[in-house]
Scaffold this active site. Sequence first.
Site, PDB file in Angstrom:
ATOM      1  N   LEU A  57     -35.281   3.484  73.871  1.00 39.79           N
ATOM      2  CA  LEU A  57     -34.971   4.531  73.677  1.00 39.79           C
ATOM      3  C   LEU A  57     -35.120   5.071  72.039  1.00 39.79           C
ATOM      4  O   LEU A  57     -33.519   4.311  71.462  1.00 39.79           O
ATOM      5  CB  LEU A  57     -33.091   5.336  74.106  1.00 39.79           C
ATOM      6  CG  LEU A  57     -33.522   5.046  76.033  1.00 39.79           C
ATOM      7  CD1 LEU A  57     -32.399   5.656  76.955  1.00 39.79           C
ATOM      8  CD2 LEU A  57     -34.640   4.794  76.186  1.00 39.79           C
ATOM      9  N   ALA A  92     -35.859   8.500  70.848  1.00 37.46           N
ATOM     10  CA  ALA A  92     -36.000  10.043  71.041  1.00 37.46           C
ATOM     11  C   ALA A  92     -35.645  11.117  70.054  1.00 37.46           C
ATOM     12  O   ALA A  92     -35.423  11.876  69.960  1.00 37.46           O
ATOM     13  CB  ALA A  92     -36.738   9.820  72.386  1.00 37.46           C
ATOM     14  N   ARG A 126     -26.847  14.380  62.895  1.00 36.61           N
ATOM     15  CA  ARG A 126     -25.868  14.124  62.027  1.00 36.61           C
ATOM     16  C   ARG A 126     -26.037  13.544  60.439  1.00 36.61           C
ATOM     17  O   ARG A 126     -25.034  13.055  60.401  1.00 36.61           O
ATOM     18  CB  ARG A 126     -24.520  14.006  62.363  1.00 36.61           C
ATOM     19  CG  ARG A 126     -23.777  14.701  63.268  1.00 36.61           C
ATOM     20  CD  ARG A 126     -22.580  14.212  63.927  1.00 36.61           C
ATOM     21  NE  ARG A 126     -23.309  13.262  65.082  1.00 36.61           N
ATOM     22  CZ  ARG A 126     -22.208  12.512  66.186  1.00 36.61           C
ATOM     23  NH1 ARG A 126     -20.843  11.897  66.027  1.00 36.61           N
ATOM     24  NH2 ARG A 126     -22.917  12.386  67.453  1.00 36.61           N
ATOM     25  N   TYR A 150     -30.988   0.257  73.322  1.00 32.70           N
ATOM     26  CA  TYR A 150     -30.496   1.866  71.893  1.00 32.70           C
ATOM     27  C   TYR A 150     -31.788   1.628  70.227  1.00 32.70           C
ATOM     28  O   TYR A 150     -30.972   0.493  69.623  1.00 32.70           O
ATOM     29  CB  TYR A 150     -29.431   2.692  71.824  1.00 32.70           C
ATOM     30  CG  TYR A 150     -29.359   2.963  72.649  1.00 32.70           C
ATOM     31  CD1 TYR A 150     -29.711   4.996  73.511  1.00 32.70           C
ATOM     32  CD2 TYR A 150     -29.140   2.229  74.304  1.00 32.70           C
ATOM     33  CE1 TYR A 150     -28.906   5.607  74.632  1.00 32.70           C
ATOM     34  CE2 TYR A 150     -28.832   3.156  75.560  1.00 32.70           C
ATOM     35  CZ  TYR A 150     -28.628   4.036  75.651  1.00 32.70           C
ATOM     36  OH  TYR A 150     -28.176   4.922  76.841  1.00 32.70           O
ATOM     37  N   ASN A 159     -18.907   2.515  77.820  1.00 32.95           N
ATOM     38  CA  ASN A 159     -19.993   1.806  78.105  1.00 32.95           C
ATOM     39  C   ASN A 159     -20.159   2.093  76.487  1.00 32.95           C
ATOM     40  O   ASN A 159     -21.028   2.722  75.505  1.00 32.95           O
ATOM     41  CB  ASN A 159     -20.605   2.951  78.944  1.00 32.95           C
ATOM     42  CG  ASN A 159     -22.445   2.511  79.071  1.00 32.95           C
ATOM     43  OD1 ASN A 159     -22.938   1.756  79.045  1.00 32.95           O
ATOM     44  ND2 ASN A 159     -22.469   4.046  78.847  1.00 32.95           N
ATOM     45  N   ARG A 187     -45.025  -9.930  38.039  1.00 37.84           N
ATOM     46  CA  ARG A 187     -45.085  -9.587  38.830  1.00 37.84           C
ATOM     47  C   ARG A 187     -46.510 -10.594  39.708  1.00 37.84           C
ATOM     48  O   ARG A 187     -46.587 -11.977  39.587  1.00 37.84           O
ATOM     49  CB  ARG A 187     -46.263  -8.703  38.075  1.00 37.84           C
ATOM     50  CG  ARG A 187     -45.273  -7.868  37.181  1.00 37.84           C
ATOM     51  CD  ARG A 187     -46.208  -6.321  36.730  1.00 37.84           C
ATOM     52  NE  ARG A 187     -47.489  -5.631  37.133  1.00 37.84           N
ATOM     53  CZ  ARG A 187     -48.594  -5.988  36.280  1.00 37.84           C
ATOM     54  NH1 ARG A 187     -48.930  -5.284  34.998  1.00 37.84           N
ATOM     55  NH2 ARG A 187     -49.359  -4.876  37.475  1.00 37.84           N
ATOM     56  N   LYS A 201     -48.346 -11.546  34.867  1.00 39.37           N
ATOM     57  CA  LYS A 201     -48.729 -11.105  36.074  1.00 39.37           C
ATOM     58  C   LYS A 201     -50.199 -11.391  36.576  1.00 39.37           C
ATOM     59  O   LYS A 201     -51.129 -12.252  35.321  1.00 39.37           O
ATOM     60  CB  LYS A 201     -49.084  -9.038  36.310  1.00 39.37           C
ATOM     61  CG  LYS A 201     -49.678  -8.959  37.112  1.00 39.37           C
ATOM     62  CD  LYS A 201     -50.787  -7.971  36.416  1.00 39.37           C
ATOM     63  CE  LYS A 201     -52.108  -8.592  37.338  1.00 39.37           C
ATOM     64  NZ  LYS A 201     -53.750  -7.808  36.791  1.00 39.37           N
ATOM     65  N   ASN A 256     -47.419 -22.776  22.833  1.00 38.46           N
ATOM     66  CA  ASN A 256     -46.129 -21.564  22.575  1.00 38.46           C
ATOM     67  C   ASN A 256     -46.639 -20.249  22.172  1.00 38.46           C
ATOM     68  O   ASN A 256     -47.987 -20.298  21.590  1.00 38.46           O
ATOM     69  CB  ASN A 256     -44.994 -22.236  21.306  1.00 38.46           C
ATOM     70  CG  ASN A 256     -44.441 -21.375  20.866  1.00 38.46           C
ATOM     71  OD1 ASN A 256     -42.994 -21.230  20.747  1.00 38.46           O
ATOM     72  ND2 ASN A 256     -44.748 -20.997  19.458  1.00 38.46           N
ATOM     73  N   ASN A 280     -55.999  -7.379  28.698  1.00 38.33           N
ATOM     74  CA  ASN A 280     -56.920  -8.303  29.839  1.00 38.33           C
ATOM     75  C   ASN A 280     -57.450  -6.559  30.247  1.00 38.33           C
ATOM     76  O   ASN A 280     -57.963  -7.035  31.937  1.00 38.33           O
ATOM     77  CB  ASN A 280     -56.026  -8.804  31.220  1.00 38.33           C
ATOM     78  CG  ASN A 280     -54.710  -7.662  31.381  1.00 38.33           C
ATOM     79  OD1 ASN A 280     -54.286  -6.927  30.272  1.00 38.33           O
ATOM     80  ND2 ASN A 280     -54.271  -8.019  33.022  1.00 38.33           N
TER      81      ASN A 280
END
Length: 453
Positions: free
Chosen positions: A8, A10, A15, A100, A167, A330, A348, A374, A383
């Site tokens: 469930l 929905a 709040r 739930y 419950n 990266r 990267k 080095n 690049n």
Amino acid sequence: MPLHVIILAAGQGTRMRSSLPKVLHPIAGRPMLEHVLDAAAVLKPEQVHVVIGHGADQVQSCLAHRAVRWALQEQQLGTGHAVMQAMPAIPDTAEVLILYGDVPLISPSTCRALVEGLAHADLALLTVELADPHGYGRILREDGGRVVGIREEKDCTPAQRAIREVNTGLMAVRAGALRAWLANLSRDNAQGEYYLTDVVGMAAQQGGVAAVVAGDVDEVAGVNNRAQLAHLERVYQARQARRLMDEGVTLADPARLDVRGRVTPARDVFIDVNVVLEGEVVLAPNVTIGPGCVLKDVVLGEGAEIRAHSLLEGARIGAGSIIGPFARLRPGTELADHVHIGNFVEVKASRIGPGSKANHLSYIGDAEVGAACNIGAGTITCNYDGANKHKTIIGDDVFVGSDTQLVAPVTVGSGATIGAGSTITNDVPEGVLALSRSPQVAREGWRRPRKQR
């Protein structure tokens, strides 16, 4: 019997005070609903039905990668009404597990215990004892302890409000019986809704209810506001920290680690404070991760050291390598053994050979770097030409002086030396010294401009 799971999801979650549907608010970087789907998937159900309503399009879009059947609850008429929306696709011969979407820490073992409860009754109910049961439906038992029903708090007598067993809303039911009970639900109550809890009383009258008592209050806790969300986040993270420590990881402070994916650790790993681990992270023995680091989809070889405040994503790091502090790796970065990537160096989509170093203030992108090289401070692989990426290839034992620009596509042969301050636009043969410097000029008698007073 085939198992069907109904989740469930929905509710609006007013709040939460958010435009994001409640079930999409994250625990450990993933929507609450996805945690519930993961728990259900362990039971290998024939079908998972997710009942959606508020923000239905957002929920479906966010979880489009999950193999679920969506059921729309257009009017919010209670939990019983929500379950009715999924029932047309469920055969009477099935067993139904009802979960739930805002109870994210439910475990597969508890779900399995509920389903196994159907061996003794047509309905198995999950309950829990709370020190403060305010807001929850109370479990009604007769003198012998048999469950006879659930009473929502707004409908309770003073004596019933004193009951601490409540419950959780989670249950397992035989589909044929559930369909008949849902048809008999009424909205004659304080909320004017179809209460799913009313089927418990019907089940009690027709053969009994198997009650399964949850041993962990946090496992069955729902999220209705951001404070509860934050609490369950810390519960989840504490569990992850304990699991890592049980597997041989030392945490400088278990309360200052965030796991937002799956971590596979070996023994004698050390993780300092304020580290975030995302995606798939694999840690070999004797890895050290310094404070403030973020690792996402990373494999670290044995004895690798990630120093403070480094960011690694989509990278594979060889044994004995040292990264950071303040380094960024990266996606597509592959480092061989004993590579050093130092402070304020970015790498990267590059492969760097064993024993090579780039210790200061450099960018290495779309490059192949050999062994024992080095890379001097301030070196840049140029690049990108504004439209396409180009590759830089550097052989073994190459020395690149500080403040060098390597304008790709370019190849530097093994054993070559690049003088500091050079801009390299042509290939460099093996073993040579390459320079590209303007002549230094000293002008006698030159006066620096001064402001007039």
